[in-house]
Design a protein around this motif. Structure first.
Motif, mmCIF file in Angstrom:
data_model
loop_
_atom_site.group_PDB
_atom_site.id
_atom_site.type_symbol
_atom_site.label_atom_id
_atom_site.label_comp_id
_atom_site.label_asym_id
_atom_site.label_seq_id
_atom_site.Cartn_x
_atom_site.Cartn_y
_atom_site.Cartn_z
ATOM 1 N N UNK A 151 0.821 -1.202 0.000
ATOM 2 C CA UNK A 151 0.000 0.000 0.000
ATOM 3 C C UNK A 151 0.861 1.262 0.000
ATOM 4 N N UNK A 152 1.938 1.248 0.805
ATOM 5 C CA UNK A 152 2.822 2.412 0.880
ATOM 6 C C UNK A 152 3.560 2.631 -0.442
ATOM 7 N N UNK A 153 3.927 1.535 -1.119
ATOM 8 C CA UNK A 153 4.618 1.655 -2.408
ATOM 9 C C UNK A 153 3.685 2.243 -3.462
ATOM 10 N N UNK A 154 2.400 1.888 -3.367
ATOM 11 C CA UNK A 154 1.452 2.357 -4.386
ATOM 12 C C UNK A 154 1.160 3.851 -4.285
ATOM 13 N N UNK A 155 1.353 4.435 -3.087
ATOM 14 C CA UNK A 155 1.020 5.860 -2.903
ATOM 15 C C UNK A 155 1.897 6.755 -3.775
ATOM 16 N N UNK A 156 3.257 6.644 -3.713
ATOM 17 C CA UNK A 156 4.057 7.483 -4.628
ATOM 18 C C UNK A 156 3.830 7.151 -6.100
ATOM 19 N N UNK A 157 3.506 5.882 -6.409
ATOM 20 C CA UNK A 157 3.199 5.526 -7.789
ATOM 21 C C UNK A 157 1.932 6.242 -8.259
ATOM 22 N N UNK A 158 0.941 6.348 -7.360
ATOM 23 C CA UNK A 158 -0.308 7.012 -7.702
ATOM 24 C C UNK A 158 -0.073 8.490 -8.002
ATOM 25 N N UNK A 159 0.736 9.149 -7.151
ATOM 26 C CA UNK A 159 0.969 10.579 -7.341
ATOM 27 C C UNK A 159 1.913 10.872 -8.501
ATOM 28 N N UNK A 160 2.648 9.855 -8.956
ATOM 29 C CA UNK A 160 3.540 10.065 -10.098
ATOM 30 C C UNK A 160 2.830 9.870 -11.436
ATOM 31 N N UNK A 161 1.595 9.373 -11.403
ATOM 32 C CA UNK A 161 0.853 9.162 -12.647
ATOM 33 C C UNK A 161 0.469 10.504 -13.267
ATOM 34 N N UNK A 162 0.505 10.554 -14.584
ATOM 35 C CA UNK A 162 0.053 11.748 -15.278
ATOM 36 C C UNK A 162 -1.464 11.857 -15.214
ATOM 37 N N UNK A 163 -1.977 13.035 -15.493
ATOM 38 C CA UNK A 163 -3.421 13.263 -15.443
ATOM 39 C C UNK A 163 -3.896 13.862 -16.762
ATOM 40 N N UNK A 164 -5.114 13.541 -17.115
ATOM 41 C CA UNK A 164 -5.751 14.088 -18.304
ATOM 42 C C UNK A 164 -7.248 13.983 -18.125
#
Length: 632
Positions: free
Chosen positions: A120-133
């Protein structure tokens, strides 16, 4: 095992009553989880509301059929010799794999929980690093080329540029057909100036393309070949271009609208914005919407000369209007249609100032005189087209976004403008529009509604289990379901968008539905434990709790796996789908596929561990277990 008819119908009736409450609450939770989709507005609401309504009606009908028709069908077809669950080889195989895994997790509880929290902790920075559109770019199978030339371009030059561009475009092997248009169509809704060209490029089937080439490569190749001085290229697609223009007034992906009271000042501010955006990565096809540089023929009438010749201003204006614009001399009737007949000078007599100066004027005393005797003519600069919004003049800096997500591009562009654009006059301001405007609206709606939906789901769980503790045990499944969704979206290279958000929303209900099944069976196991050994710390040991938790988790493994498998079997084929529309559908199903995997792992392995620790705490603190009468 063979049952008589009465016993068989009695068991079916009892099982149906047991399943009824679960079907009802699961349906309510899944429908509730789609509430954010119902509340979306604009383009995203029109696109996804049919999905939400369809799923809702299917769930309602499914619940009615499950409660009414299914028991009747079972009574007809479930006859003869009935086998035990473990008689099924697939069941036995799943239990042989699941049993040792669950025992290991119950033995190493802290390690099991730690691994899940780490994921879960690893997924948090991955989530915020995703681009948005706003929305995933839909491949329409064609390209719209929208170059913009200088505002004072002549009709002949626009025609020549259009023919040259079409010839160059047709030279690319992947291009099937090219159709270009300069200026506006014969409609009041198309206000395009002659300087704006629209060329629709139809591509051949992808099987006929050069090996390894993509649509983006074709656009890049065409853009390289079409570098014509005085022309700013723009690349988009026909459908999304019309949607953008109708919804926001911007014909590119993103635009910065500049509002003010003076066109020259608006243009100066627009140029500063353009200079700040030129070095932002991802910004392509950047140009300022032309609001100056138009050419106008100004005819200044000399009133003193008019007096000498005995003419009036109206006499001169009427002659100029008839010679250049045309005068109506009658109508022609063709069937039920009527056409006005206009007469004006031929083009060769009005295509230069020298010829216009020689337009004859009839006077009473001096006979026929040229127009130049009573008027001065010259070309002056002015706006090619005046745009206004909200009772203010408006200019725009337009650009598309390629090779990068819209969200991070616009955020960096905002920072660059705030740092570099100075000296904006008082009363002038900027406004971001285009896809970014839609993205902000959709994000604000989701940020407001999703927490409310989670609160409603928690309330429904509380009503179902009549326990805050049990409701939280089910609700905690959601973040661990998001882990798988974030991982698969990250490694698939998909940006966060409204489509991805809809996928996560659909995942909420599915994850909680499966968790409810597990918690119900675990509570049934605790109820059996109390009935067997009594409800006291003196008669119940930690090993007893573990044994019955294992029994409750392993009990009826097949329906738990079936819930997951049905979702996967229905979603995974979308990953191999091709054709128009898959660009939007894949981002929807990706979070569901990844989330189903991780939520299933959490429900099957972690939920029993947390449940066991909870019961041990109850036994230690209260000297007895809390038993909840929940039905499935």
């Amino acid at each position: 095992m063979i049952l008589d008819k009465e016993t068989r119908l009695s068991i079916i009736e009892k099982a149906s009553k047991q399943v009824g409450p679960s079907v009802f609450w699961s349906t309510v939770i899944v429908i509730t989880s789609f509430l954010p989709v119902f509340l979306l507005t604009g383009q995203e609401g029109k696109l996804f509301s049919p999905l939400a309504w369809t799923k809702t009606f299917i769930l309602i009908v499914d619940a009615i059929v499950a409660i009414t028709l299914t028991p009747v069908l079972i009574s007809f077809f479930l006859k003869g010799k009935l086998k035990e669950d473990n008689a099924n080889p697939i069941n036995r195989g799943m239990e042989r794999v699941y049993g040792p895994l669950l025992k290991w997790c119950l033995k190493w509880r802290k390690t099991t929980i730690g691994i899940n929290i780490l994921a879960l902790l690893v997924s948090i920075p991955m989530l915020f690093s995703l681009g948005t559109e706003f929305m995933p770019p839909l491949n329409e199978g064609s390209i719209l080329f929208m170059p913009v030339t200088l505002p004072d371009i002549s009709n002949a030059e626009a025609k020549r540029i259009l023919q040259v561009q079409d010839k160059i475009i047709k030279s690319v092997p992947e291009v099937d057909q090219v159709l270009g248009k300069a200026g506006r169509a014969s409609t009041a809704t198309d206000n395009s100036p002659i300087s704006m060209i629209e060329t629709i490029i139809m591509l051949k089937p992808q099987s006929e393309w050069r090996e390894g080439i993509t649509k983006q490569d074709i656009v890049q190749e065409l853009d390289t070949k079409l570098q014509i001085p005085g022309v700013v290229n723009g690349w988009t697609q026909p459908i999304i271009n019309r949607i953008n223009m109708l919804a926001t007034g911007i014909r590119t992906d993103v635009g910065v609208k500049v509002y003010g009271q003076d066109l020259d000042s608006i243009y100066a501010v627009s140029e500063k914005v353009k200079s700040a955006l030129e070095t932002v990565p991802g910004v392509k096809d950047l140009y300022v919407e032309p609001i100056t540089g138009g050419k106008y023929l100004e005819i200044d009438i000399n009133r003193e000369a008019l007096g000498r010749y005995g003419l009036t201003v109206d006499d001169v204006n009427m002659t100029i209007e008839s010679a250049l614009g045309g005068a109506s001399i009658g109508n022609t009737i063709e069937g039920r249609e009527r056409f006005s007949i206009n007469v004006r000078l031929a083009q060769e007599y009005r295509n230069s100032i020298e010829r216009i100066q020689r337009i004859p004027l009839q006077t009473g005393a001096a006979g026929t005189i040229p127009l130049s005797s009573v008027a001065d003519m010259r070309f002056t600069d002015g706006p090619p087209m005046i745009n206004s919004e909200n009772a203010q003049l408006r200019g725009a800096v337009l650009f598309n976004v390629r090779d990068r997500d819209v969200g991070s591009t616009v955020e960096e562009a905002m920072e660059r403008i705030n740092a570099e654009v100075e000296g904006i006059p008082e009363g002038y301001y900027l406004e971001w529009s285009g896809q970014w405007e839609n993205q902000v609206r959709a994000t604000q709606t989701l940020q407001l509604i999703i927490p409310l939906v989670l609160a409603i789901i928690f309330l429904i769980l509380y009503i179902s289990f009549k326990s805050i503790k049990e409701a939280l045990l089910n609700l905690i499944t959601i973040p661990f379901a998001l882990v798988g969704g974030v991982f698969i979206v990250y490694f698939y290279g998909v940006n966060l968008s409204v489509a991805v958000a809809v996928g996560f929303i659909a995942l909420f209900g599915l994850a909680i539905e499966t968790a409810m099944v597990m918690v119900v069976y675990l509570n049934e196991a605790m109820k059996e434990l109390v009935e067997t050994k009594g409800n006291s710390s003196e008669t119940i040991t930690k090993q007893d709790i573990r044994d019955y938790v294992f029994m409750g988790a392993a009990k009826r493994l097949r329906p738990k796996i079936m819930t997951v498998s049905v979702a996967l079997f229905g979603l995974i084929p979308v990953l191999w789908a091709t054709g128009v529309g898959t660009d939007v559908m894949i981002p929807i199903v990706l979070p569901m596929i990844g989330g189903v995997f991780t939520s299933s792992i959490h429900i099957l392995l972690v939920t029993p561990v947390v449940f066991e620790m909870t019961k041990e705490y109850e036994l230690k603190k209260h000297g007895k277990l809390e038993i909840y009468d929940v039905k499935h």
